[in-house]
Motif scaffolding. Structure first.
Motif, mmCIF file in Angstrom:
data_model
loop_
_atom_site.group_PDB
_atom_site.id
_atom_site.type_symbol
_atom_site.label_atom_id
_atom_site.label_comp_id
_atom_site.label_asym_id
_atom_site.label_seq_id
_atom_site.Cartn_x
_atom_site.Cartn_y
_atom_site.Cartn_z
ATOM 1 N N LEU A 45 0.836 -1.198 0.000
ATOM 2 C CA LEU A 45 0.000 0.000 0.000
ATOM 3 C C LEU A 45 0.872 1.250 0.000
ATOM 4 O O LEU A 45 1.822 1.352 0.777
ATOM 5 C CB LEU A 45 -0.925 0.014 1.219
ATOM 6 C CG LEU A 45 -1.847 1.245 1.307
ATOM 7 C CD1 LEU A 45 -3.262 0.847 1.675
ATOM 8 C CD2 LEU A 45 -1.313 2.275 2.296
ATOM 9 N N THR A 46 0.545 2.184 -0.873
ATOM 10 C CA THR A 46 1.222 3.473 -0.912
ATOM 11 C C THR A 46 0.165 4.571 -1.021
ATOM 12 O O THR A 46 -0.978 4.309 -1.441
ATOM 13 C CB THR A 46 2.174 3.592 -2.124
ATOM 14 O OG1 THR A 46 1.390 3.546 -3.342
ATOM 15 C CG2 THR A 46 3.202 2.472 -2.129
ATOM 16 N N ASP A 67 1.361 9.968 5.659
ATOM 17 C CA ASP A 67 2.124 8.892 5.025
ATOM 18 C C ASP A 67 1.284 7.624 4.996
ATOM 19 O O ASP A 67 0.151 7.601 5.460
ATOM 20 C CB ASP A 67 3.452 8.649 5.770
ATOM 21 C CG ASP A 67 3.245 8.427 7.261
ATOM 22 O OD1 ASP A 67 2.238 7.777 7.639
ATOM 23 O OD2 ASP A 67 4.070 8.896 8.053
ATOM 24 N N ARG A 68 1.844 6.550 4.442
ATOM 25 C CA ARG A 68 1.120 5.285 4.284
ATOM 26 C C ARG A 68 0.763 4.659 5.633
ATOM 27 O O ARG A 68 -0.277 4.012 5.769
ATOM 28 C CB ARG A 68 1.948 4.295 3.455
ATOM 29 C CG ARG A 68 3.262 3.871 4.099
ATOM 30 C CD ARG A 68 4.044 2.903 3.208
ATOM 31 N NE ARG A 68 3.299 1.683 2.937
ATOM 32 C CZ ARG A 68 3.289 0.632 3.758
ATOM 33 N NH1 ARG A 68 3.955 0.674 4.912
ATOM 34 N NH2 ARG A 68 2.614 -0.447 3.436
ATOM 35 N N VAL A 69 1.639 4.838 6.628
ATOM 36 C CA VAL A 69 1.356 4.280 7.954
ATOM 37 C C VAL A 69 0.105 4.919 8.540
ATOM 38 O O VAL A 69 -0.736 4.248 9.131
ATOM 39 C CB VAL A 69 2.565 4.469 8.899
ATOM 40 C CG1 VAL A 69 2.201 4.053 10.327
ATOM 41 C CG2 VAL A 69 3.750 3.650 8.414
ATOM 42 N N ALA A 70 -0.044 6.221 8.352
ATOM 43 C CA ALA A 70 -1.228 6.917 8.852
ATOM 44 C C ALA A 70 -2.493 6.377 8.185
ATOM 45 O O ALA A 70 -3.549 6.263 8.828
ATOM 46 C CB ALA A 70 -1.098 8.416 8.612
ATOM 47 N N ASP A 129 3.768 -2.525 12.122
ATOM 48 C CA ASP A 129 5.046 -2.088 12.660
ATOM 49 C C ASP A 129 5.047 -0.561 12.715
ATOM 50 O O ASP A 129 5.245 0.111 11.707
ATOM 51 C CB ASP A 129 6.188 -2.595 11.783
ATOM 52 C CG ASP A 129 7.564 -2.217 12.348
ATOM 53 O OD1 ASP A 129 7.614 -1.667 13.468
ATOM 54 O OD2 ASP A 129 8.563 -2.478 11.666
ATOM 55 N N LEU A 130 4.816 -0.043 13.904
ATOM 56 C CA LEU A 130 4.724 1.410 14.068
ATOM 57 C C LEU A 130 5.918 1.964 14.838
ATOM 58 O O LEU A 130 5.846 3.047 15.414
ATOM 59 C CB LEU A 130 3.427 1.771 14.803
ATOM 60 C CG LEU A 130 2.126 1.291 14.153
ATOM 61 C CD1 LEU A 130 0.933 1.701 15.002
ATOM 62 C CD2 LEU A 130 1.998 1.856 12.750
ATOM 63 N N GLY A 131 7.004 1.205 14.868
ATOM 64 C CA GLY A 131 8.164 1.674 15.604
ATOM 65 C C GLY A 131 7.915 1.624 17.103
ATOM 66 O O GLY A 131 7.383 0.629 17.616
#
Length: 223
Positions: A45-46, A67-70, A129-131
């Motif tokens: 996903l991007t 960003d993609r994580v959001a 994986d959100l750090g």
């Protein structure tokens, strides 16, 4: 000289329609993100794919998601809310026994996997994986909801040990239901049945032996 009465401004700010349009736009972007996740997987996903699928500009995506994580976090939150609503609907009913109630919850959970395709791969985002920022565990969250229901309905109060059994029941069920849908969009019935069986062992430890609805011991904890 102004032709507007009482010095009214030329533009009236209307917050609700703007907010409604923004909410609709976010929903459309999340729908597009869900489609990308289903077709290409989470790892592919991007923001560009989301924009293309939604028929929007990349700037529109960045207006709401940095960003993609959001994007993935927002989609996971929406999945969680849909599961909350599904469980809430079934627990709004006056079930005769705790086994009826938990069977209804299991049914709502399975239906969510079937009706929300992105749920099968993303679920509520616990695996993201959100750090350093971890997603909240879902099993304890739903344990609180179910514990409150059985306490109000049958007066069953859980100590720490019994609550741990409830959390294990939900977590184990979630793992097996997730596996049931890994290769079968309808859910492999073998793993769904195994999930219920394993969950019932811990639920019985938490709530007591299942008994007939007219039995005064119904829902009484095992002593």
């Amino acid at each position: 000289m102004s032709d507007r009465p009482n010095g009214q401004p030329s533009v009236t700010v209307r917050h609700e329609p703007v907010q409604a349009r923004a909410a609709q736009r976010v929903e459309a972007l999340l729908d597009a993100a869900a489609a990308v996740v289903i077709e290409h997987g989470i790892e592919h996903l991007t923001t560009a794919l989301v924009a293309d699928r939604a028929g929007a500009s990349i700037g529109t995506v960045y207006r709401y998601f940095p960003d993609r994580v959001a994007v993935l976090v927002a989609l996971a939150e929406r999945n969680l809310e849909r599961m909350r609503h599904a469980v809430g609907r079934v627990l709004a009913q006056p079930h005769e026994t705790w086994t009826d109630a938990t069977d209804a919850v299991i049914g709502a959970m399975v239906d969510t996997f079937r009706e929300v395709p992105s749920f099968r791969s993303l679920r509520t985002g616990e695996g993201l994986d959100l750090g350093p920022v971890a997603r909240q565990e879902v099993a304890p969250l739903f344990a609180d909801v179910i514990a409150e229901y059985v306490a109000e309905r049958w007066g069953i109060e859980l100590d720490d040990e019994r609550r741990d059994d409830l959390v294990l029941a939900i977590g184990g069920l979630d793992a097996l239901v997730t596996y049931a849908f890994l290769h079968d969009p309808h859910g492999d019935p073998r793993y769904l049945a195994l999930g219920r069986m394993c969950a019932m062992q811990h639920l019985t430890a938490a709530f007591g032996d299942p008994v007939a609805p007219d039995d005064p011991r119904d829902g009484a904890p095992v002593t």
